[in-house]
Structures are given as structure tokens and as C-alpha cells.
Design a protein around this motif. Sequence first.
Motif, PDB file in Angstrom:
ATOM      1  N   ILE A  51       1.080  -1.048  -0.175  1.00 26.05           N
ATOM      2  CA  ILE A  51       0.237  -0.001   0.188  1.00 26.05           C
ATOM      3  C   ILE A  51       1.042   0.727   0.137  1.00 26.05           C
ATOM      4  O   ILE A  51       0.280   1.698   1.007  1.00 26.05           O
ATOM      5  CB  ILE A  51      -1.060   0.309   0.774  1.00 26.05           C
ATOM      6  N   ASP A  52       1.838   1.107  -0.536  1.00 25.12           N
ATOM      7  CA  ASP A  52       2.906   2.317  -1.150  1.00 25.12           C
ATOM      8  C   ASP A  52       2.116   3.305  -1.278  1.00 25.12           C
ATOM      9  O   ASP A  52       0.958   3.604  -2.130  1.00 25.12           O
ATOM     10  CB  ASP A  52       3.714   2.128  -1.894  1.00 25.12           C
ATOM     11  N   GLY A  53       2.273   4.093  -1.269  1.00 28.66           N
ATOM     12  CA  GLY A  53       1.719   5.979  -1.481  1.00 28.66           C
ATOM     13  C   GLY A  53       0.256   6.323  -0.188  1.00 28.66           C
ATOM     14  O   GLY A  53       0.043   7.733  -0.399  1.00 28.66           O
ATOM     15  N   VAL A  54       0.192   5.070   0.913  1.00 28.66           N
ATOM     16  CA  VAL A  54      -0.900   5.802   1.646  1.00 28.66           C
ATOM     17  C   VAL A  54      -0.713   7.076   2.356  1.00 28.66           C
ATOM     18  O   VAL A  54       0.741   6.468   2.896  1.00 28.66           O
ATOM     19  CB  VAL A  54      -1.503   4.184   2.681  1.00 28.66           C
ATOM     20  N   THR A  55      -1.333   7.626   2.699  1.00 28.98           N
ATOM     21  CA  THR A  55      -0.556   9.047   3.884  1.00 28.98           C
ATOM     22  C   THR A  55      -1.804   8.548   4.690  1.00 28.98           C
ATOM     23  O   THR A  55      -3.014   8.563   5.196  1.00 28.98           O
ATOM     24  CB  THR A  55      -1.547  10.245   2.691  1.00 28.98           C
ATOM     25  N   GLY A  56      -0.881   8.323   6.165  1.00 37.82           N
ATOM     26  CA  GLY A  56      -2.020   8.486   7.866  1.00 37.82           C
ATOM     27  C   GLY A  56      -2.437   7.038   7.960  1.00 37.82           C
ATOM     28  O   GLY A  56      -2.305   6.573   6.559  1.00 37.82           O
ATOM     29  N   PRO A  57      -2.579   6.993   8.801  1.00 36.67           N
ATOM     30  CA  PRO A  57      -2.787   5.302   9.292  1.00 36.67           C
ATOM     31  C   PRO A  57      -4.204   5.205   9.283  1.00 36.67           C
ATOM     32  O   PRO A  57      -5.052   6.063   8.650  1.00 36.67           O
ATOM     33  CB  PRO A  57      -2.488   6.060  10.646  1.00 36.67           C
ATOM     34  N   ILE A  58      -4.568   3.815   8.963  1.00 38.71           N
ATOM     35  CA  ILE A  58      -5.704   3.377   9.133  1.00 38.71           C
ATOM     36  C   ILE A  58      -6.484   3.060  10.060  1.00 38.71           C
ATOM     37  O   ILE A  58      -5.978   3.085  10.849  1.00 38.71           O
ATOM     38  CB  ILE A  58      -5.124   1.772   8.016  1.00 38.71           C
ATOM     39  N   THR A  59      -7.133   4.106   9.724  1.00 36.78           N
ATOM     40  CA  THR A  59      -8.834   3.901  11.048  1.00 36.78           C
ATOM     41  C   THR A  59     -10.053   3.124  10.826  1.00 36.78           C
ATOM     42  O   THR A  59     -10.687   3.802  11.535  1.00 36.78           O
ATOM     43  CB  THR A  59      -9.078   5.622  10.861  1.00 36.78           C
ATOM     44  N   GLY A  60     -10.057   2.297   9.805  1.00 38.90           N
ATOM     45  CA  GLY A  60     -10.968   1.044  10.223  1.00 38.90           C
ATOM     46  C   GLY A  60     -11.041   0.405   8.485  1.00 38.90           C
ATOM     47  O   GLY A  60     -10.015   1.345   7.426  1.00 38.90           O
ATOM     48  N   VAL A  61     -11.498  -0.508   8.769  1.00 41.42           N
ATOM     49  CA  VAL A  61     -11.346  -2.183   7.386  1.00 41.42           C
ATOM     50  C   VAL A  61     -12.820  -2.410   7.558  1.00 41.42           C
ATOM     51  O   VAL A  61     -13.615  -1.917   8.487  1.00 41.42           O
ATOM     52  CB  VAL A  61     -10.030  -2.835   8.248  1.00 41.42           C
TER      53      VAL A  61
END
Length: 648
Positions: free
Chosen positions: A212-222
Motif C-alpha cells: 500500500i505504498d503512497g498511503v497517507t496517514g494511519p488506517i482508521t477503519g476496515v
Amino acid sequence: MLALAGGLADAGVVSFGATTKNVGASTTQLAVSAGDRVVGVLQATDPPVLGWFDTEDWRDDAVQTALDGLSDARAILAAGDADAPLFLVGGAEGVVVVSVDDSDSPAILTPEPIISLPSGDDAIDALAWDDARGVAYGANSTGDLLHWIPVTGASGAVDSESGWPLSLPFHPTHLATLDAEALLVAGEFEGEARLSVVELDGGTPSEVPLGIDGVTGPITGVGSDDGFGFAVTSGGDLIVVANLADGDDDDATGDDDDSAGDDDDSAGDDDDSAGDDDDSAGDDDDSAGDDDDSAGDDDDSASARAPGDWGVQLLSTDEGAVDMIARDGVVYVAVADRLIVIDSTGTTTDTIDLDASPVALAAASSADGYLYATLDGSESVAILDDGPFLTITAADTAVAASGALDITLDADPSPGDGGSCTLSATIDGTIAGDGTAVSLDEDEVLLGATTTVSIPADSLESGTHRLHLFCGSGAEVGRASLTYYLGELEAPQGFTVSVGEGTAIASWTDNDDESVITYDLLFGTVAFEDGDDPGGTNADGTVTSPISVDAPTDSIGEATITHEVANLVNGTTYYFAVAAVDGDGTRGPYSTVVAATPNVTGGIAALSGDPGCTCAYAAREPGSGRAALLPLSFLLLALVRRRRPGVL
């Protein structure tokens, strides 16, 4: 390009605005039980509290219970199926299983003893439900572990002693069940977002990292929907995950059975993501589609889905997200003070304004049609509905034979819409409309305006009953209910409860009514309201609710009546009320409902959303204080003796 749900029609889009419901302080995560019946809400109090409300019979106040054994509740999950729904609550000390009894209304939730985990590090930060195996998965972000947690008994091939718990190369914070053979796990490591699929192939699980290169910020929900996985980040990215080995056709149909159940699971897993809530929601759907899921699991197993060729696509929500859910090919993303709706092409198609910033989301099944969101800085949950949300209030629910029940009614339409809806009503039954029909003089309600409806006494049934109102037809129906009493009895006044060591003493003023023969003293460990029968019992089962207390034969309307309930459980909150009963056995309206906890220092508390408190008696010398006043009280009462007709 990955199609979000294999080209599914966006049948489940919620288009009406939010109405809020108070559930208590510090609301965080939430879940919807299997069967769409109960919405459970975690409250970040000390100790943590689980509040809930019953969607089959909307009540003015949510019911609450403390989660003993947890110092920090972090995740809630709906588990089980519609026949035996459960909530799981994860926290610093393990998992608390909460049984849901929805055989009556309102539903009753009972926390079970805490489940500790074998790794020695019991903390659970996220949960997901595996309907095929009847187990839960729990993430531990401090030990970087994924736990396998049997709840109702494992029916699959997973061996809890070969490879569990599973170590992960990052700190897991969110979980969602993709399908019967895969789990989506999100987290972070050294400040970077991480996303993996854990393959559940019947043996030792294996982790498949996703790029997931290019993702900005932490994951907040799945979340997941129909075999697709989704994740949102605080930087505004929407990540779509699909198993390319399945092929879009299979995914689109959801492997048929899988779709039926996994869809729901997905919905719930979304919530699971949110607060592991949605899992709840989905579990609802899962519950609704448990049969399908179970059937689908057979199909799933028969189809022998190929492991591990996972595709990832990045889309943008344009705004930082706090949570998400997916249902029926539609993704709902919580941002700022609203939800944005993303369709199967990745296009934002709608926004839903909320009263405050959402914290977590949950979804019921598409058949039920509701979405829920906890709101930051408030004590409420936003309820989003496809139909006009109906609210009713009544200044006085006690109706004399010559009077009428006057109700103020508001039907909130979709923003910008007007028009009217057709009003109907039933007595008793449920909010599903299976009660006795009531004739109404006013059957059209103007949407977006306040309407006063007057129901004459001769259209109502005598005694205490539940009145259900419906505004609309088909799937777009607003629903609300209240309890009324038709008769001449009045609610007892001056009702209080004081407590001691394992005891509670209820006191109230005798009604100034010669027709009152006895009083029903009602109690239980779950909050209730007028018309409910709480069915409580003391510790050894020798006293059950309601307790019949004789009305004094002398001094009608002038005596204070007291009754002690002994052998209660110290530290447990009990709810009490009293009602007058006439010679025909008709029970009148309830007094104020009071909450009190034996052997806990505090003051008397009316039902107001907190767990309740108590008054402990100070020690007294023999013959002093209250005991010494009793002979004098009886002497004074004897001076004003009167007798009730027909009472010897």
C-alpha cells in the motif's frame, strides 16, 4: 480497475437524514446484534459501560450495564446468530461475552465472566467474527498478536494449538472477515500503515502482506462486502482489496452463499473496523444471512478458493476518515461532521449531514435498513433511516375514561423533501405492526411539521398497554411507541429506595383512593418503564417481581408504606417502581423508576442514564433512630383510622 462489489446494484443506500438517540456519556464504539434487534454502545467510563436500545420497540432511554472485569473497553463485536445473538467486548483484561435475550421487549443483556487468553497478554484492541467456524478473532496491538477465540464452539478445521496466537510483523489495530477463508488485518509499524490478509485454510494461518505504498496517514477503519475488503485512512485514502484468483464473477455473486452471509459480515466487519462495531452490524446481516453464510461456507469450502493473489487499489475520499462500513456495494465513510457515500464506481454520490463528528459506525442488514453512528462530544447515537423517522411525546399518558390520549408527533423527512405520510396505530404486539389495530381520526401527517393526534379513550383498551404508531408504507415507515394507562388509578407519589447490606427498602405515599387494594412493587437488574414487567428476583429466588404489598386499611391517602427486599446482591444495581392495583386486579401507572445499589455508598438516584447509586444506613443503638419512631407512628395513625370498602 477493481469494481467495488462486482457491479452490484446500490440498493442499500440510505438517503434520509439522521435522528439522534441519547445513550449515555462518552459513547465510543457500537454494534448491531444478529437479527438487527439490539444496538449496543460502548461508553468510555470508569468502569466501562455497555448501553443498548431495542430497535423493535424504541424507548426513551437506553439501558446500561457495567462491564465488570474490564478496566478499559476497546472493541465491541456482534457474534452468534439470530437465534442466539451475542456481543463480545474486548479490553485490557480479555473478552467479555454478553448474552442477548430478545425473546421479549425490551431485550435483556447479561455480561458473562471475562475470558482470559492463553498468551499471557490478554489485551484485545479489535475483534472480528468468523461465522463459518463460530469463533472470534482478536487483535493485540502491544504484543503484535492475532488471537483465535472460541466462543460458541469451533466447528471448522482450525486447530487452536497449532500456530495460535499468530505473531504479526506490525501492530494490529483493525480486523474484518473477508470471507470464510481470509481475514483482513490493518495496523501500523514505525509510523507507517500496514495491511495484510491472513489466510485461514484449515491449518496454521499464514499472513500475506499487501503493498500500500503512497498511503497517507494511519488506517482508521476496515470492512468487507461480498468478498471485497476496504480500509480508510486519516489521510483520505480508500483502499480496496480483492482476491484476483476468485475472478470478478464469483466475487460479484459473492460465491452466492458467501455473498449472502459475507456481505452482511462485510457490513459488520466494517463496523468491526469501526469499532468492531460494524462487525456487529454485519453480524446482524451475518445473522440475517447466517443461514446463507453457513450454506455458503459449504459452497465456499467446496469451491476451494485459491489463496493469496490479492489485488489492491487506492481511491481518494478527499478528506480524512475516522471510520467506514460497506453494505450492498456501497461504502459509507465517516468524515468531519457527515458521512459520504461512495458507489461501486468509486464516485462520491451523496453526503449525510450529522449533528456532530462521527466516531464509529455500525450497520444493520439491508432488510432492516438502518445505519448508526456514535457522535463525538455527545451522549447520543445518530440513527439513519430510509423512511421518515417518527418521534412522539405525550404530556400525560394516563387517560381517564372520558378523556383522550393527546400525542405530539414529528415525522422527519429526507432533507429538502416534503409531503405527508399515512398514519396508523396498533395496541401491544411489536413495532413490526402485529398488534391490535386502532381507529384514528387523523391519518395524514405532514412531513417536517409537528402534528397533534388525539386518540379518544373509547378507541383504546383499558389498563396499561403499549401503543405503536407507524407513518408511511412499504419499506419507508417511521415507527415509534409509548405506554399509556386507561383507567382511574394514579401513579403512587413520593417513591424512594434506600439500601443497606444486601437489602433495599422502598417507600411511597399511599394513594388517596379507596379502590386501591394492593400495590405491585416491581424490581429487576435491567432498567424498565411503564408497562414493562422486569421479572427480577433476589439472590436465593425467594422473592420475585412483582411483590404484592397490601394497601393499609386505615388512613387512606395519609400513610407512608415501606417494604424491604432482602438478600439482594451487593454491588449490583437494581431498578424499582411501584403501581397501585384495584379490586379487579388492574395495575395502574408506575411511579418514578429508581435505581439503587446495595452496599455502595452514595445517594438515591432516579433513572437518568448513570448506573445508579445508593444510601447506606449508619449504625444505630437499640431503640434509637428510625426503630424508636415506629411505635409513635403507629399510634398517630390509629388516631385517624378509616377503612377501605370491602376490606376486612
